[in-house]
Write a protein that holds these residues in place. Structure first.
Motif, PDB file in Angstrom:
ATOM      1  N   ASP A 234       0.850  -1.186   0.000  1.00  0.00           N
ATOM      2  CA  ASP A 234       0.000   0.000   0.000  1.00  0.00           C
ATOM      3  C   ASP A 234       0.883   1.233   0.000  1.00  0.00           C
ATOM      4  O   ASP A 234       2.100   1.140  -0.155  1.00  0.00           O
ATOM      5  CB  ASP A 234      -0.960  -0.007   1.197  1.00  0.00           C
ATOM      6  N   ARG A 286      -1.762  -7.140  -1.208  1.00  0.00           N
ATOM      7  CA  ARG A 286      -1.543  -6.131  -0.180  1.00  0.00           C
ATOM      8  C   ARG A 286      -0.298  -6.431   0.651  1.00  0.00           C
ATOM      9  O   ARG A 286       0.369  -5.516   1.140  1.00  0.00           O
ATOM     10  CB  ARG A 286      -2.765  -6.036   0.739  1.00  0.00           C
ATOM     11  N   ASP A 287       0.037  -7.709   0.787  1.00  0.00           N
ATOM     12  CA  ASP A 287       1.167  -8.083   1.626  1.00  0.00           C
ATOM     13  C   ASP A 287       2.233  -8.888   0.890  1.00  0.00           C
ATOM     14  O   ASP A 287       3.025  -9.586   1.511  1.00  0.00           O
ATOM     15  CB  ASP A 287       0.680  -8.885   2.844  1.00  0.00           C
ATOM     16  N   ILE A 328      -7.071  -3.876  -2.207  1.00  0.00           N
ATOM     17  CA  ILE A 328      -6.220  -4.931  -2.763  1.00  0.00           C
ATOM     18  C   ILE A 328      -6.256  -6.148  -1.839  1.00  0.00           C
ATOM     19  O   ILE A 328      -6.020  -6.026  -0.642  1.00  0.00           O
ATOM     20  CB  ILE A 328      -4.771  -4.432  -2.913  1.00  0.00           C
ATOM     21  N   THR A 330      -5.240  -9.730   0.090  1.00  0.00           N
ATOM     22  CA  THR A 330      -4.010 -10.252   0.675  1.00  0.00           C
ATOM     23  C   THR A 330      -3.624 -11.548  -0.036  1.00  0.00           C
ATOM     24  O   THR A 330      -4.413 -12.124  -0.798  1.00  0.00           O
ATOM     25  CB  THR A 330      -4.190 -10.545   2.171  1.00  0.00           C
TER      26      THR A 330
END
Length: 460
Positions: A234, A286-287, A328, A330
């Motif tokens: 992000d 996201r991660d 978004i 994960t």
């Protein structure tokens, strides 16, 4: 545009029994690739140097007025009709309309680049006031930097090694070398890499409230260049893919792909491609990152810093776009969808069975002819470039990545959906192409020939 988003094709293909021998050989190749993987690409971290233009600072008088926020905080009624609100005729001639005009927007400010066949591009600035565009300034010919379709850093536009104030048209030198190329990672962070003379040099710059500060500077043993597969993470912790290359003859030869840690510039090289010359497909999460090698039925997962997490079979959903409650998805959410078909966690799901028709959360949406695809988009193919309004009522998705031969024209084309009704929002003029990154719930911006058109929802 200086840099176009790379085409991405994510297709799942089953292997027949006749390919058993090839699969065994491929497995050995994968094992060898993992053995060759290096945790961190060899590089040297240097102390940040005082750049040539380190005294640059945003003008205090105008900095507070520049906001790239939405045009309104009032959501449109469900199923609202969108009408033409204003129209701007640019200087672009008909023979240049395949690529121009080009328009960028930061809140109420617009920067428009026009072109004619026999003269340099024309750059003009506008402000949206009382429902119309008012011209503010005109600048000398410049190249707008639009890697990832976003030229804005701290509310200012990047022009390679220069910075433009959209409110005043003032252009000043950026705090990096004229040989460095900028890649915007977030509204407050830009990555610059030197693409000349085999320097293999990159640096990260923070906006720092209008007084840019260098976060780090690195020298690499290979040329490093961000790849336009989007950015994972992000705005607080972005993570780009980078292409690794080295000199060969008079040009460059790609030797792999890596993930850059923007906290210190270290790069983790990913496994070699199973089939040389065929780059794996990547989906930003996201991660972390999802990596799908070509001709493979298995996906690999990596952290934002490039650490290998695991793998899973691609036996579930082929949805081209999945959006979670927070935006978004994960890695875990993607895995649930792609492995077992569980999309219950997703707030918005787009699936396509043919090139002309898709479903939005299970409701069929018929695409207008000029919004149709050349072929049905596959798994994750629309994850790269989409824009959801702050109130989550208007979703715009770029379709140009699989738009066929008219890639330049389709760069201005997007599928726009009213998320409350699952209805496709079509401009009154069907030949006007909506620009994905510029819209919100109160304004959609399109291009029709040499004209730029603004559309607003009817609240009556």
């Amino acid at each position: 545009m200086c840099v176009r988003l790379a085409r991405t094709i994510f297709r799942s293909r089953s292997l027949t029994a006749a390919l058993v021998l090839i699969m065994v050989t491929a497995s050995l190749s994968i094992a060898q690739a993992w053995a060759r993987q290096r945790p961190v690409m060899a590089s040297s971290l240097t102390e940040p140097k005082a750049p040539a233009f380190s005294t640059w600072q945003a003008t205090t008088a105008t900095d507070e007025t520049i906001s790239c926020g939405p045009s309104t905080n009032t959501p449109p009624p469900a199923g609202a009709q969108w009408d033409e609100a204003w129209r701007l005729t640019t200087d672009t001639t008909q023979d240049m309309q395949i690529s121009f005009p080009h328009v960028s927007r930061c809140g109420k400010y617009f920067v428009v680049q026009s072109a004619t066949y026999d003269s340099p591009s024309i750059l003009k600035g506008y402000v949206l006031e009382n429902g119309h565009l008012k011209e503010l300034w005109k600048a000398p010919p410049k190249i707008i930097h639009t890697w990832g379709s976003n030229p804005w850093w701290g509310g200012h536009m990047l022009l390679k090694h220069e910075i433009l104030n959209p409110a005043t048209g003032t252009i000043e030198k950026a705090p990096w070398s004229t040989n460095d190329y900028p890649y915007i990672m977030s509204p407050d962070l830009v990555l610059t890499c030197n693409m000349y003379g085999h320097t293999n040099h990159c640096a990260a710059w923070e906006w720092n409230n209008g007084a840019p500060k260098q976060r780090w500077e690195r020298q690499y043993d290979k040329q490093v260049e961000p790849v336009a597969f989007g950015v994972a993470g992000d705005t607080s912790a972005p993570s780009p893919l980078v292409e690794l290359s080295q000199p060969k003859g008079n040009g460059w030869e790609s030797v792999g792909t890596g993930i850059m840690n923007l906290s210190d510039g270290t790069v983790t090289a990913l496994p070699d491609e199973l089939f040389p010359g065929e780059r794996a497909d990547y989906i930003p999460a996201r991660d972390g990152w999802i990596r799908i090698p070509k001709k493979s039925g298995t996906a690999e997962t990596y952290s934002l810093q490039g650490e290998h997490i695991g793998s899973f079979p691609l036996s579930g959903s082929n949805a081209p776009l999945l959006i979670s409650e927070s935006g978004i998805p994960t890695l875990e959410q993607f895995q649930k969808a792609y492995e077992s078909g569980d999309t219950s966690w997703a707030k918005y799901v787009i699936e396509c069975t043919t090139k002309d028709a898709c479903t939005f959360n299970g409701t069929p949406v018929t695409l207008p002819f000029e919004r149709s695809f050349v072929y049905p988009p596959g798994r994750g193919e629309l994850q790269i470039h989409w824009n959801l309004s702050n109130d989550q009522q208007v979703l715009a998705v770029s379709v140009y990545t699989i738009g066929g031969v008219d890639s330049e024209l389709n760069d201005k084309t997007s599928l726009v959906i009213d998320t409350q009704t699952a209805r496709v929002i079509t401009p009154p003029t069907s030949s006007s192409h909506i620009i994905t990154s510029l819209g919100d719930s109160g304004l959609l911006v399109g291009i029709q020939g040499a004209e730029i058109v603004g559309y607003t929802p009817n609240h009556s």
